[in-house]
Design a protein around this motif. Structure first.
Motif, short mmCIF file in Angstrom:
data_model
loop_
_atom_site.label_atom_id
_atom_site.label_comp_id
_atom_site.label_asym_id
_atom_site.label_seq_id
_atom_site.Cartn_x
_atom_site.Cartn_y
_atom_site.Cartn_z
N PRO A 42 4.79 -40.15 10.06
CA PRO A 42 4.56 -39.87 11.51
C PRO A 42 5.17 -41.28 12.22
N THR A 43 5.92 -40.73 13.46
CA THR A 43 6.41 -41.65 14.47
C THR A 43 5.28 -42.59 14.86
N PHE A 44 4.28 -41.83 15.24
CA PHE A 44 3.10 -42.42 15.78
C PHE A 44 1.79 -42.06 15.09
N VAL A 45 0.76 -42.90 14.86
CA VAL A 45 -0.25 -42.42 13.96
C VAL A 45 -1.23 -41.19 14.74
N GLY A 46 -1.22 -41.42 16.16
CA GLY A 46 -1.80 -40.53 16.66
C GLY A 46 -0.94 -39.29 17.19
N PRO A 52 0.22 -35.79 17.91
CA PRO A 52 -0.40 -34.59 17.64
C PRO A 52 0.68 -33.49 17.17
N GLY A 65 4.82 -42.69 28.60
CA GLY A 65 5.81 -41.67 28.96
C GLY A 65 4.96 -40.06 28.70
N LEU A 115 3.72 -40.11 23.19
CA LEU A 115 3.52 -41.12 22.86
C LEU A 115 5.01 -42.04 22.46
#
Lengths: 160, 251
Positions: free
Chosen positions: A46-50, A52, A136, A139
């Motif tokens: 994932p690019t960011f853990v959170g 969606p 922005g 995430l």
């Protein structure tokens, strides 16, 4: 006979759910692919853990591989080699630019906040720009303003 | 590896993130300016995402489904610090809390990159990178408002004085502190606390604010063992309200 390379090639058709011009392969999200006795194992980073969109990415990859005739598909999230923004391919960076997003600068830069200032404007190419907000609409994007063409634009955030 | 000690560590990290994530999300639609509305909402999303990753590791270690664990516990079963459960207050209050908490969160994950528990070490490296944006955001605004007008400076100073005892409560030691350190699961609360002070003191000194002397402040402890303020249970009730209407609903 299918092999890992061929599967990776197919996955170039699976687009990022939030930036539909960018494939998950070019985004660098697709990690190791393994074929074992007819089963496919795909690792995603994932690019960011959170983020969606991760669930959607998993679903899109599974759907494509099911359509290609694989019954047993495993798409697993992995942080073994965590995603960083240098994993975006040159093709991916070009796709971002065309879509109106500034691609992230390369290298180990984000320890220095200045890297987020004076990002090259994807509309006019000017560098007389400033960071408006490191956060922005999603995430992975920051918001900038270009003093040359007087337009706001987004950047895909550098991350490493 | 001492599994009980590891779980206790993961629970307190996850619960801090989940609760602060929900507090941050209360700024959605209410931020003093649009950019801050978006920033607090984004950080809320990050925090809840990070807590989800921690609850997933706990699931691997034999705990229940992350949603169940996150939503179906009572206040006294939560291990979060009291710092994160306090109501959002005025913007300056939330900003100072964000500043104090996120610098400790960043350092905690910086240390956890070296954890002997591989799964935790891997995700910590990723979370640490993301938290750079949180600390950068906090620093930018503390510097800006901490040097602006008498009004902004005195508001920030009042909140800093009020929150310092709670922030020091972040470093409440685990009952398994020795095992955690000796088994290299985590470097420990004491090391984290001193690194945190070293990191925030120079930032505060570049403003008109004065960091309260930590030796003269009585830390607010108890959160890690389930002692909470009156504010936590109502928050949990609110964040689980929809889920409780129909716990078995398919989404």
């Amino acid at each position: 006979m299918n092999n890992e390379t061929e599967i990776r090639k197919w996955l170039e058709d699976v687009m990022d759910p939030e930036i539909p011009v960018l494939s998950l392969v070019d985004l660098g999200v697709v990690g190791d692919i393994e074929l074992k006795e007819g089963s496919v194992f795909v690792e995603i980073r994932p690019t960011f853990v959170g983020c969606p969109a991760t669930t959607q990415m998993k679903y899109d990859i599974e759907s494509l591989l099911h359509a290609k005739g694989f019954d047993d598909v495993h798409v697993d999230i992995s942080y073994k080699s965590p995603w960083n923004s240098d994993m975006i391919t040159d093709k991916g960076r070009e796709a971002l630019r065309k879509f109106g997003f500034a691609p992230p600068p390369k290298g180990n830069l984000i320890d220095d906040i200045d890297v987020l200032e004076h990002v090259e404007c994807p509309q006019c190419g000017g560098t007389n720009t400033e960071l408006q907000n490191p956060f922005g609409p999603t995430l992975c994007r920051s918001i900038h303003y270009c003093h040359d063409c007087k337009e706001a634009f987004q950047q895909f955030k550098p991350m490493n | 590896m001492n599994k009980t000690a590891l779980k206790e560590l993961l629970f307190k990290i996850a619960d801090d993130q989940l609760i602060l994530g929900h507090r941050n999300s209360e700024w959605t639609g209410l931020g003093p300016i649009l950019e801050e509305d978006i920033a607090f909402s984004s950080m809320a999303q990050d925090k809840i995402g990070h807590s989800y990753a921690m609850y997933q590791i706990l699931e691997e270690l034999g705990e229940g489904d992350p949603d169940q664990v996150a939503f179906f516990r009572k206040a006294e079963e939560f291990h979060n610090s009291q710092l994160v459960e306090l109501p959002i207050g005025e913007y300056s209050f939330s900003l100072i809390r964000h500043f104090l908490y996120d610098h400790s969160d960043f350092l905690r994950f910086d240390m956890l990159r070296n954890s002997s528990y591989e799964l935790l070490a891997q995700v910590s490296s990723k979370i640490r990178s993301e938290l750079k944006y949180h600390t950068m955001h906090a620093r930018t605004w503390v510097k800006k408002l901490g040097t602006a007008t008498d009004d902004s400076i005195s508001r920030l100073q009042n909140d800093l004085d009020a929150l310092m005892p709670y922030a020091l409560g972040l470093f409440e030691k685990s009952p398994y502190e020795e095992e955690i350190i000796s088994e290299n699961i985590f470097g420990g609360e004491e090391e984290l606390r001193s690194r945190w002070l070293e990191l925030i003191a120079p930032i505060i000194s570049k403003t008109e604010l004065v960091l309260p002397d930590p030796e003269g402040v009585e830390p607010v402890m108890g959160g890690r063992i389930g002692k909470h303020t009156e504010y936590l249970q109502p928050l949990i009730d609110e964040m689980t309200e929809v889920m409780r209407i129909d716990p078995d609903a398919e989404w």
